[in-house]
Design a protein around this motif. Sequence first.
Motif, PDB file in Angstrom:
ATOM      1  N   UNK A 123       0.803  -1.236   0.000  1.00 32.51           N
ATOM      2  CA  UNK A 123       0.000   0.000   0.000  1.00 32.51           C
ATOM      3  C   UNK A 123       0.826   1.272   0.000  1.00 32.51           C
ATOM      4  N   UNK A 124       2.142   1.151  -0.173  1.00 34.95           N
ATOM      5  CA  UNK A 124       3.016   2.318  -0.130  1.00 34.95           C
ATOM      6  C   UNK A 124       3.803   2.415  -1.440  1.00 34.95           C
ATOM      7  N   UNK A 125       4.387   3.587  -1.692  1.00 33.00           N
ATOM      8  CA  UNK A 125       5.144   3.781  -2.921  1.00 33.00           C
ATOM      9  C   UNK A 125       6.600   4.180  -2.666  1.00 33.00           C
ATOM     10  N   UNK A 126       6.917   4.700  -1.488  1.00 34.45           N
ATOM     11  CA  UNK A 126       8.279   5.106  -1.183  1.00 34.45           C
ATOM     12  C   UNK A 126       9.217   3.915  -1.158  1.00 34.45           C
ATOM     13  N   UNK A 127      10.456   4.107  -1.610  1.00 35.28           N
ATOM     14  CA  UNK A 127      11.391   2.988  -1.719  1.00 35.28           C
ATOM     15  C   UNK A 127      11.679   2.350  -0.359  1.00 35.28           C
ATOM     16  N   UNK A 128      11.799   3.146   0.699  1.00 35.65           N
ATOM     17  CA  UNK A 128      12.060   2.580   2.020  1.00 35.65           C
ATOM     18  C   UNK A 128      10.819   1.866   2.552  1.00 35.65           C
ATOM     19  N   UNK A 129       9.666   2.458   2.351  1.00 37.20           N
ATOM     20  CA  UNK A 129       8.432   1.821   2.797  1.00 37.20           C
ATOM     21  C   UNK A 129       8.241   0.460   2.120  1.00 37.20           C
ATOM     22  N   UNK A 130       8.462   0.429   0.819  1.00 34.80           N
ATOM     23  CA  UNK A 130       8.299  -0.820   0.068  1.00 34.80           C
ATOM     24  C   UNK A 130       9.329  -1.851   0.508  1.00 34.80           C
ATOM     25  N   UNK A 131      10.549  -1.398   0.778  1.00 35.33           N
ATOM     26  CA  UNK A 131      11.588  -2.319   1.239  1.00 35.33           C
ATOM     27  C   UNK A 131      11.188  -2.994   2.546  1.00 35.33           C
ATOM     28  N   UNK A 132      10.630  -2.224   3.472  1.00 33.92           N
ATOM     29  CA  UNK A 132      10.212  -2.827   4.743  1.00 33.92           C
ATOM     30  C   UNK A 132       9.046  -3.790   4.540  1.00 33.92           C
ATOM     31  N   UNK A 133       8.133  -3.454   3.658  1.00 33.99           N
ATOM     32  CA  UNK A 133       7.044  -4.384   3.349  1.00 33.99           C
ATOM     33  C   UNK A 133       7.600  -5.693   2.798  1.00 33.99           C
ATOM     34  N   UNK A 134       8.543  -5.584   1.869  1.00 30.72           N
ATOM     35  CA  UNK A 134       9.144  -6.768   1.254  1.00 30.72           C
ATOM     36  C   UNK A 134       9.916  -7.580   2.288  1.00 30.72           C
ATOM     37  N   UNK A 135      10.647  -6.906   3.159  1.00 32.40           N
ATOM     38  CA  UNK A 135      11.446  -7.579   4.190  1.00 32.40           C
ATOM     39  C   UNK A 135      10.563  -8.401   5.120  1.00 32.40           C
ATOM     40  N   UNK A 136       9.553  -7.766   5.686  1.00 34.96           N
ATOM     41  CA  UNK A 136       8.689  -8.489   6.625  1.00 34.96           C
ATOM     42  C   UNK A 136       7.905  -9.587   5.921  1.00 34.96           C
ATOM     43  N   UNK A 137       7.518  -9.328   4.678  1.00 32.51           N
ATOM     44  CA  UNK A 137       6.808 -10.346   3.907  1.00 32.51           C
ATOM     45  C   UNK A 137       7.686 -11.550   3.640  1.00 32.51           C
ATOM     46  N   UNK A 138       8.952 -11.318   3.287  1.00 30.53           N
ATOM     47  CA  UNK A 138       9.876 -12.421   3.001  1.00 30.53           C
ATOM     48  C   UNK A 138      10.098 -13.288   4.240  1.00 30.53           C
ATOM     49  N   UNK A 139      10.169 -12.653   5.407  1.00 27.32           N
ATOM     50  CA  UNK A 139      10.455 -13.405   6.628  1.00 27.32           C
ATOM     51  C   UNK A 139       9.268 -14.229   7.114  1.00 27.32           C
ATOM     52  N   UNK A 140       8.069 -13.928   6.611  1.00 25.00           N
ATOM     53  CA  UNK A 140       6.901 -14.694   7.043  1.00 25.00           C
ATOM     54  C   UNK A 140       7.046 -16.179   6.734  1.00 25.00           C
ATOM     55  N   UNK A 141       7.539 -16.502   5.542  1.00 23.82           N
ATOM     56  CA  UNK A 141       7.659 -17.919   5.169  1.00 23.82           C
ATOM     57  C   UNK A 141       8.785 -18.609   5.922  1.00 23.82           C
ATOM     58  N   UNK A 142       9.734 -17.813   6.439  1.00 25.12           N
ATOM     59  CA  UNK A 142      10.854 -18.381   7.197  1.00 25.12           C
ATOM     60  C   UNK A 142      10.592 -18.347   8.696  1.00 25.12           C
ATOM     61  N   UNK A 143       9.512 -17.707   9.092  1.00 27.28           N
ATOM     62  CA  UNK A 143       9.245 -17.413  10.496  1.00 27.28           C
ATOM     63  C   UNK A 143       9.370 -18.597  11.447  1.00 27.28           C
TER      64      UNK A 143
END
Length: 278
Positions: A135-155
């Motif tokens: 839901x965000x467009x800023x590069x840092x905001x998107x990076x954090x979304x991607x980071x937390x999303x990636x860790x979900x499958x490894x959680x």
Amino acid sequence: MKPLPIPTANAFVSGFTQEPAVANLGVQDFLNTQTSNIFKTGTQQFNELRYCLLRESEQHLLMAINCYARALETLRAGSSYWSVVSLYYAAFFAAKSILGNHGCWISGAKSWIEVTNSSPTNLQLQFRQSQYTCPYSGSHQVTWCAYYNALKSLSPFLTTQHALLAKTPVNGKETWLIDVRKDLNYSPLEALQACRDFNTNFNANNVPSFIGGKSQTMLKTSQAIVFFAKETAIRTGLSTDIWGPSASRSDYSAKNILAQQHAALSSYYNAQLPSLLF
């Protein structure tokens, strides 16, 4: 964002090879030279992408360590807001390092790499230029979304003290870290209030717990992500050539990040201080 599972990530990193043809390229520079956006194991393009990705991952790790060390170094009333900003960047660079160890990379909402086949014998990474679902467009905001999303499958496998905190968005909000950084970086009122709070609450017998509110949360979260990045690098055996000509990453860090400031620079610093009083 889909990452490599932990065993496969370990193998991915251990397969690092020197690729002189792309030695001077970052990930984005390398991608700009490619005509295909799919990289399959066993191909030269895959090896070159892995080379650039892992070098950048280790570089981000060194940058994270430096920012974390500088944040602690500037912990004082007048610069406490900048310590928080430095802690943010330590966490940000550490997060990018963690992603790189798992075959992922992101520089913006329409420039990112994820795993599209995680079979150990048929790994496939894909460079995507479509809008990252966020839901965000800023590069840092998107990076954090991607980071937390990636860790979900490894959680389920991320169980260390640092990993447990590093994988969890603060207050359930993926952009909490960047939101706080923006407040302190761009609002003088917020920055000076952080300095006043630091000065008011300072207790030499209760370091660092006396630091309260958002600053304390940033400290704990940044520390967790940085040390989780360290754990990840140790687990995968991350070791590239980015720290050359030093003998090792540890040697580079000791000499360039953790060493005391050179006496000549300290003298220059001390000489400048009187001129700042007016």
